[in-house]
Every structure is written in C-alpha cells, then in structure tokens.
Design a protein around this motif. Structure first.
Motif, PDB file in Angstrom:
ATOM      1  N   ARG A  78       8.329  63.454  -7.279  1.00  0.00           N
ATOM      2  CA  ARG A  78       8.422  63.409  -5.825  1.00  0.00           C
ATOM      3  C   ARG A  78       9.652  62.616  -5.402  1.00  0.00           C
ATOM      4  NH1 ARG A  78       2.902  60.726  -4.315  1.00  0.00           N
ATOM      5  NH2 ARG A  78       3.163  59.882  -6.414  1.00  0.00           N
ATOM      6  N   SER A  79      10.257  63.030  -4.304  1.00  0.00           N
ATOM      7  CA  SER A  79      11.400  62.299  -3.758  1.00  0.00           C
ATOM      8  C   SER A  79      11.371  62.358  -2.244  1.00  0.00           C
ATOM      9  CB  SER A  79      12.721  62.866  -4.284  1.00  0.00           C
ATOM     10  OG  SER A  79      12.938  64.169  -3.782  1.00  0.00           O
ATOM     11  N   TYR A  80      11.799  61.256  -1.621  1.00  0.00           N
ATOM     12  CA  TYR A  80      11.857  61.159  -0.164  1.00  0.00           C
ATOM     13  C   TYR A  80      13.212  60.582   0.216  1.00  0.00           C
ATOM     14  CZ  TYR A  80      11.215  59.257   4.518  1.00  0.00           C
ATOM     15  OH  TYR A  80      11.378  58.948   5.847  1.00  0.00           O
ATOM     16  N   THR A  81      13.894  61.212   1.168  1.00  0.00           N
ATOM     17  CA  THR A  81      15.193  60.744   1.648  1.00  0.00           C
ATOM     18  C   THR A  81      15.005  60.035   2.981  1.00  0.00           C
ATOM     19  OG1 THR A  81      16.318  62.590   0.577  1.00  0.00           O
ATOM     20  CG2 THR A  81      17.524  61.412   2.275  1.00  0.00           C
ATOM     21  N   GLY A  82      15.453  58.785   3.052  1.00  0.00           N
ATOM     22  CA  GLY A  82      15.352  58.009   4.283  1.00  0.00           C
ATOM     23  C   GLY A  82      16.695  57.443   4.696  1.00  0.00           C
ATOM     24  N   ASP A  83      16.697  56.682   5.791  1.00  0.00           N
ATOM     25  CA  ASP A  83      17.925  56.101   6.324  1.00  0.00           C
ATOM     26  C   ASP A  83      17.613  54.690   6.810  1.00  0.00           C
ATOM     27  OD1 ASP A  83      20.358  55.524   7.423  1.00  0.00           O
ATOM     28  OD2 ASP A  83      20.457  57.295   8.707  1.00  0.00           O
ATOM     29  N   ARG A  84      18.437  53.723   6.412  1.00  0.00           N
ATOM     30  CA  ARG A  84      18.227  52.338   6.838  1.00  0.00           C
ATOM     31  C   ARG A  84      18.832  52.064   8.219  1.00  0.00           C
ATOM     32  NH1 ARG A  84      15.983  50.048   2.532  1.00  0.00           N
ATOM     33  NH2 ARG A  84      16.602  50.712   0.434  1.00  0.00           N
ATOM     34  N   VAL A  85      19.485  53.055   8.816  1.00  0.00           N
ATOM     35  CA  VAL A  85      20.064  52.923  10.149  1.00  0.00           C
ATOM     36  C   VAL A  85      19.295  53.831  11.100  1.00  0.00           C
ATOM     37  CG1 VAL A  85      22.115  53.248  11.565  1.00  0.00           C
ATOM     38  CG2 VAL A  85      22.330  52.362   9.246  1.00  0.00           C
ATOM     39  N   SER A  86      18.916  53.315  12.231  1.00  0.00           N
ATOM     40  CA  SER A  86      18.231  54.118  13.242  1.00  0.00           C
ATOM     41  C   SER A  86      19.272  54.783  14.134  1.00  0.00           C
ATOM     42  CB  SER A  86      17.292  53.246  14.080  1.00  0.00           C
ATOM     43  OG  SER A  86      16.696  53.995  15.112  1.00  0.00           O
ATOM     44  N   VAL A  87      19.270  56.116  14.194  1.00  0.00           N
ATOM     45  CA  VAL A  87      20.225  56.853  15.027  1.00  0.00           C
ATOM     46  C   VAL A  87      19.450  57.645  16.067  1.00  0.00           C
ATOM     47  CG1 VAL A  87      21.987  57.004  13.243  1.00  0.00           C
ATOM     48  CG2 VAL A  87      20.230  58.765  13.378  1.00  0.00           C
ATOM     49  N   ALA A  88      20.125  57.946  17.177  1.00  0.00           N
ATOM     50  CA  ALA A  88      19.458  58.634  18.267  1.00  0.00           C
ATOM     51  C   ALA A  88      18.955  60.004  17.835  1.00  0.00           C
ATOM     52  CB  ALA A  88      20.417  58.763  19.452  1.00  0.00           C
ATOM     53  N   GLU A  89      19.750  60.688  17.026  1.00  0.00           N
ATOM     54  CA  GLU A  89      19.361  62.024  16.560  1.00  0.00           C
ATOM     55  C   GLU A  89      19.436  62.037  15.038  1.00  0.00           C
ATOM     56  OE1 GLU A  89      20.601  66.733  17.203  1.00  0.00           O
ATOM     57  OE2 GLU A  89      21.700  65.118  18.200  1.00  0.00           O
ATOM     58  N   ALA A  90      18.343  62.383  14.388  1.00  0.00           N
ATOM     59  CA  ALA A  90      18.298  62.356  12.920  1.00  0.00           C
ATOM     60  C   ALA A  90      19.314  63.331  12.344  1.00  0.00           C
ATOM     61  CB  ALA A  90      16.898  62.718  12.436  1.00  0.00           C
ATOM     62  N   TRP A  91      20.020  62.887  11.308  1.00  0.00           N
ATOM     63  CA  TRP A  91      20.963  63.765  10.639  1.00  0.00           C
ATOM     64  C   TRP A  91      20.227  64.713   9.705  1.00  0.00           C
ATOM     65  CZ3 TRP A  91      20.838  62.756   5.376  1.00  0.00           C
ATOM     66  CH2 TRP A  91      20.418  61.475   4.982  1.00  0.00           C
ATOM     67  N   SER A  92      20.871  65.820   9.411  1.00  0.00           N
ATOM     68  CA  SER A  92      20.258  66.849   8.563  1.00  0.00           C
ATOM     69  C   SER A  92      19.969  66.285   7.186  1.00  0.00           C
ATOM     70  CB  SER A  92      21.199  68.056   8.450  1.00  0.00           C
ATOM     71  OG  SER A  92      20.681  69.009   7.564  1.00  0.00           O
ATOM     72  N   GLY A  93      18.733  66.318   6.781  1.00  0.00           N
ATOM     73  CA  GLY A  93      18.342  65.848   5.463  1.00  0.00           C
ATOM     74  C   GLY A  93      17.492  64.601   5.489  1.00  0.00           C
ATOM     75  N   VAL A  94      17.590  63.785   6.543  1.00  0.00           N
ATOM     76  CA  VAL A  94      16.800  62.569   6.586  1.00  0.00           C
ATOM     77  C   VAL A  94      15.323  62.937   6.789  1.00  0.00           C
ATOM     78  CG1 VAL A  94      17.003  62.185   9.086  1.00  0.00           C
ATOM     79  CG2 VAL A  94      16.659  60.261   7.549  1.00  0.00           C
ATOM     80  N   GLY A  95      14.470  62.275   6.074  1.00  0.00           N
ATOM     81  CA  GLY A  95      13.043  62.545   6.163  1.00  0.00           C
ATOM     82  C   GLY A  95      12.558  63.659   5.263  1.00  0.00           C
ATOM     83  N   ASP A  96      13.474  64.297   4.523  1.00  0.00           N
ATOM     84  CA  ASP A  96      13.051  65.363   3.608  1.00  0.00           C
ATOM     85  C   ASP A  96      12.199  64.783   2.481  1.00  0.00           C
ATOM     86  OD1 ASP A  96      14.355  67.243   5.064  1.00  0.00           O
ATOM     87  OD2 ASP A  96      15.991  67.572   3.648  1.00  0.00           O
ATOM     88  N   SER A  97      11.146  65.492   2.147  1.00  0.00           N
ATOM     89  CA  SER A  97      10.259  65.084   1.054  1.00  0.00           C
ATOM     90  C   SER A  97       9.994  66.297   0.178  1.00  0.00           C
ATOM     91  CB  SER A  97       8.939  64.542   1.615  1.00  0.00           C
ATOM     92  OG  SER A  97       8.058  64.217   0.569  1.00  0.00           O
ATOM     93  N   PHE A  98      10.194  66.130  -1.127  1.00  0.00           N
ATOM     94  CA  PHE A  98       9.986  67.212  -2.083  1.00  0.00           C
ATOM     95  C   PHE A  98       9.019  66.757  -3.166  1.00  0.00           C
ATOM     96  CE2 PHE A  98      14.139  68.104  -0.289  1.00  0.00           C
ATOM     97  CZ  PHE A  98      14.113  69.469  -0.085  1.00  0.00           C
ATOM     98  N   GLU A  99       8.163  67.666  -3.584  1.00  0.00           N
ATOM     99  CA  GLU A  99       7.272  67.394  -4.706  1.00  0.00           C
ATOM    100  C   GLU A  99       7.186  68.638  -5.582  1.00  0.00           C
ATOM    101  OE1 GLU A  99       2.776  65.793  -5.815  1.00  0.00           O
ATOM    102  OE2 GLU A  99       3.358  66.096  -3.722  1.00  0.00           O
TER     103      GLU A  99
END
Length: 612
Positions: free
Chosen positions: A288-309
């Motif tokens: 399993r893998s999860y992509t996150g971001d340590r910076v809060s942006v107004a609009e999420a960039w493509s790929g942030v929050g993706d989770s694969f198993e």
C-alpha cells in the motif's frame, strides 16, 4: 570524473569475511527452485552481508555481478535494477521464493527491507520464466530470510551523518518443537536536499524513516514433514521533490509517500523416502502507498491524496524425484491472483489470475550436467504461453568448467500500463525475450575466475510514446525492439588473511529500431573489495565505479561516470560487544545517477552491537 571506470574495469566486485576470513568455494545455488544446476550462479552469503554494515539494501545488491543499481536520491528513493541490461520490471525478485513486485508499478520495493533479516541472496542471470513465469526475462534474485537454526540474540545502535539513527534487534531459538526467530528495526534520517531544483519548496532536506518486523518459525509435524511460516512487515515515510500542478498552475508542495508492505508465507515440506520430496506453499503479499503533502494549498495538486493497494495470493506445489543419483525430475504448478484498489481512480479491470504447470529434467554424471525445462502458463488476459530453458555444462578437468544456456521469457503489462485512467493502453502485448549465455570458470586453488558472455533480444518493449506523430497525448505502447549483449567477469581470491572479491560488466544495450542506446544503462560498471581479518577485527575497503548513462531516448542527455571509495572497520571489545565504523564515499565525490538528483556525499556511521 571523466571516464573513471577505465581505471577500475579489470577488477571489480563484492567482498567477504566475518571476524575470520571465509574460504572461497565454488558457488552452488540452493533453496526453493534454485536447485543446483548447470548455470553460472552467484550466492551472497550472510558473512558478506554483515561486513557491509548496511542499513539498506543498496550496498548489498551492489555485490551482485552484472547488476547495476540506481537510486533516486538518498534513503527511501526508489531502487532501480539493471541486470545485464534488463530493467527492474524485467528482473524477478523473490523473498523465500515469493514474488515481491507490485502489480501496478511492476517493480520490487526493496529500499525498505533491512539487511539484518537476510541469510543469503541467490542470483541467476538470464531468462528463467520457464520456472518462475512473468518478469523473469533478465534473471532471478532470490532473497532468503534468516532461518532460526541456533539460540542467538543481537542488538545494535548506529548513529551517523545527516542525523542517521538506527536501532535493531534479533532473537532466535531452537528446541525440540522447532525454531522461532524475530527481527525488528527502526531507522530515521533528517536526509539531505536530493534534487538540484531550488524553487517552490524543493530547496529542503528530505527526511526518511522506516520500520521493519519479521517473524519466522518451523516445526516438525511428523517424521519427514516440516511446517514453516514467515511474516514480514515493512513501513516507510519518505519525503521527495517534484513539480506539482493545480490545473496548469505550478504550486508549492512538499510531497511525501507513506508506504507499507506485508508478506506472509506458509510451506509444508514432506520427504517421502530418500528420492522423493514434496513442497506445498501458500503466500499472500500486500503493498500500500499513500501520497500526501506537508504544505496546505488552496487547490490540491494532481496526485496528492492518491492511495494504491495491490494484493497477491499464490498457491504452489512442487515435487522433486531423484533417480540413481544422476537424474531428477521436478514437477509443479502455480496459481496466482493479483488485485488492485485505488482510492481516487477506477481501473477498467482490477484483478487477474494465472495458472502454470512446469517440468524440469536434470541429468548429471562425473563430467557433464544438463537441464531442460518447459512451462505452460495461462494468463487470464494474455492467454497461454509456452516457455523453456536449456542448460549444458562440462567439467573439462579439476580446474576448468564451462557451459551454455538458452531460454526465453515474458512480462505481462501491469495494471497501470493497461488501465491507468490518465493514459493506460488496454491493447498492450507482453514483453518477450530470447536469451543466450556462455560461461567459463577456472579454479585458481586460492579462488575462482569466471566469465559469462550474454546476448538478449527483447521485443514489444513497453514505454511511454505519443499516440500519433506530433501528438501531445502520450500512453504506454509496444514501441521497439532491443538487444543487450556483453560480458560479466567475477574474481574471488584468498591469500592468507586477505580476500578479494570483484565483478565487472561491459554492456551494449541498443534500441534496434532507432539505433540509440537504451536509457539508464551504464556501459561499464563494477566493484572491487579487499578485506583483511585480524584476530579480533576486520578491515575492508571497497571501490565501486560506473561509466555515464543516457537519460533520454534520443541520447541527448548523459550523466557523468563516477568512482567511489568506501571504508569499513569492526573491532571486538569483549566477547559479546563490538563496535563498527564505516565511511561511504570517503573522497566526497559529487555525482548523479539520475538527472536532477543529488547522491549523498561523505557519510560516516558509528555502530555498537551486542551479541550472545
């Protein structure tokens, strides 16, 4: 450093030794399906792994002859394997015979495994899909975990450059009921700035932390029958740098990947008399893998929050029958089911299964040895495949041995290749290979010399390409044919308390349609290690070197070559305590193996270990 490999090509390689130097012996492959056979195989033993003082798999894998290992940045960066020109998804990596590759990416995630849990590594170079199926186009790397054969306890603390902290422990016991072993480790590092870019958050250090845990045991059910099991868990949190876009606007981001691996295996071995044995295996692998971001942006960039198993269930049976000490017949079947689940995406197909039946016949006498294997594999998506290998070796005399090997292989496209919503291609065909090798070995009395010549033809290579000329839309396609050829050299030598282990490979990897060199393949690579055993200490120094490599298909971008010096010392303090010292990249070379990514400079590590 311009063309540094020219100064190191003649001798390059592995290493050896424990507190006392181990003798050089002819290597024979043992273990699940990697039975003794007429091939030029290699085994990395436990005492070799210990001498490396490694906390990751990178320095361990570099001991494999013919294998060029590339890591993007520092610890936690993806490891890419190039075995005699074959890339990561064409080299099958096993853990105790269990496949470790992802069904979405197709590559093994080895960067988070701790070397403490490894007993040995067995390597076969060349196509072996006839015994192992998909992904064994260029070779097989079988990682054997530590088997609890004795009562033992060990603990270690390590501190080093970039605020590297590590603690690990291992305990094993064996009694009348069987054996049990447990291993655990925790690694943390503040990291360094891995990329050369300095905009939008990239001018920062990339920290890394990883944990591993494994449990292994076995027991005798009744005379001749043994039940064994293994559970492996790895987790990691890795920061990295990339270009992040919200729509068409590039935004500041500090991305990270939270990944986890679990591997479980149960095996029942049954010895039915002296000449017949059976083995049943059941295994389950989850990644399993999860992509996150340590910076809060107004609009999420493509790929942030993706989770694969991805999950893989596998059942296997194998029977080995020996006849008169000269003939043996191996018969078996495999069933495998892969499944994928993505939080933000929907795959057109999210599972597939395959079933395979195989036979291998081996014949041997005093001077000759041969094997032949045939495998029929029915893949739910790609139909029935017939795969083979033929091996022949001859003992010319007590010192000379040679042989030839022929085989073919295939790799099924991954779920991402086929169904990735932003660009998958469901019309892809499997990659195919035809492989030929010849080897010669010479026993020097104090060691061994080996040369292996290889030729591989690849068809239907899968790569990203525009769907039409001048199109801005790209997707995975069967784009070209390729050819890899060259020679791999190995040398082992023991002289009193000194030992030398070396390997070097010279490679030509060409796209046969364009005439260009395949990307990321170093034309020359290798390593040489000297080690000396003292009564209560061990010294080793190692030189690893590589020529440059092209980074793009038209060969317009190329990294420079490099040569690195690594130093290691371990000293007994008392019967149970010892300390270790290592200095990697001692000359503090600045180099890249991937365009835009720094590699670590000089790295110092100090360790203290206790063993009983």
């Amino acid at each position: 450093m311009a063309r540094p490999f020219q100064y190191a090509l003649l001798v390059v390689a592995g290493f050896s030794g424990a507190a006392q130097a181990a003798p050089v012996e002819r290597l024979q492959v043992t273990g699940q399906r990697l039975a003794e056979s007429p091939i030029a195989a290699q085994v990395i033993e436990r005492h070799q792994i210990e001498l490396l003082q490694a906390s990751t798999m990178l320095p361990v894998l570099r001991q494999i002859a013919g294998l060029d290992v590339r890591q993007a940045g520092g610890p936690g960066g993806e490891l890419s394997l190039y075995l005699q020109g074959s890339n990561s998804d064409q080299v099958l990596v096993l853990l105790d015979g269990q496949p470790m590759y992802s069904a979405t990416l197709g590559t093994p995630s080895l960067q988070h495994i701790h070397p403490q849990d490894i007993e040995r590594i067995e390597v076969i170079r060349g196509a072996r899909s006839s015994m192992y199926g998909s992904a064994a186009l260029g070779g097989v790397i079988n990682i054997i975990s530590r088997d609890p054969q004795q009562n033992q306890a060990r603990a270690q603390l390590v501190y080093g450059t970039h605020n590297h902290r590590e603690v690990s422990a291992l305990a094993q016991t064996r009694g009348q009921l069987g054996g049990l072993g447990v291993q655990a480790s925790k690694r943390q590092q503040d990291g360094f700035d891995q990329t050369t870019a300095t905009d939008l958050g990239k001018q920062r250090d990339n920290p890394y932390e990883a944990s591993s845990f494994s449990l292994r045991g076995d027991t005798e059910l009744f005379a001749g029958a043994q039940l064994s099991g293994r559970y492996q868990y790895n987790s990691a949190l890795s920061d990295y740098d990339e270009n992040c876009f919200a729509g068409i606007e590039q935004v500041r981001c500090e991305p990270f990947i939270d990944s986890r691996q679990q591997a479980t295996q149960l095996a029942l071995d049954n010895q039915l008399g002296e000449d017949l044995r059976h083995r049943w295996t059941f295994s389950w692998y989850d990644e399993r893998s999860y992509t996150g971001d340590r910076v809060s942006v107004a609009e999420a960039w493509s790929g942030v929050g993706d989770s694969f198993e991805t999950a893989r269930t596998q059942v296997g049976w194998e029977q080995v029958a020996d006849f008169d000490g000269q003939h043996s017949l191996t018969t078996g079947f495999d069933f495998q089911r892969d499944e994928v689940d993505a939080s933000n995406l929907e795959y057109m197909t999210d599972s597939r299964r395959q079933f395979a039946f195989y036979n291998q016949y081996e014949w041997r006498n005093a001077d000759w040895q041969s094997s032949a294997a045939l495998r029929f594999e029915d893949n739910q998506q790609f139909g029935l495949k017939a795969l083979y290998h033929l091996d022949l070796a001859h003992e010319l005399n007590s010192r000379w041995r040679g042989g030839i090997n022929l085989g073919n292989g295939f790799r099924a496209p991954t779920f991402n290749d086929l169904y990735w919503p932003q660009g998958g291609n469901p019309d892809l065909e499997p990659e195919r290979s035809t492989n030929a090798q010849a080897f010669v070995q010479y026993d020097t009395r104090q060691g061994q010399l080996e040369a292996q010549f290889f030729y591989q033809r690849l068809r239907n290579l899968i790569a990203w390409a525009p769907v039409a000329e001048d199109s801005l839309i790209w997707q995975p396609m069967n784009v070209s044919r390729a050819r890899t050829q060259g020679v791999t050299l190995r040398w082992q030598h023991q002289w009193h308390q000194w030992r030398i282990d070396a390997h070097a490979t010279r490679l030509s990897a060409e796209d046969r349609d364009s005439g260009m060199t395949l990307v990321n393949r170093a034309r020359e690579s290798g390593m040489i290690n000297f080690s000396h055993a003292y009564p209560s200490a061990m010294l080793s120094f190692q030189l690893e070197a590589s020529s440059g490599r092209y980074m793009n298909a038209d060969n317009s971008q190329r990294t420079s070559g490099y040569a690195l010096l690594n130093l290691r010392w371990e000293q007994d303090i008392t019967r149970h305590w010892k300390w270790q010292f290592s200095l990697n990249n001692a000359l503090d070379r600045n180099y890249q193996v991937r365009d835009g990514y720094h590699q670590a400079g000089r790295e110092l590590r100090l360790g203290l270990s206790w063993q009983h």
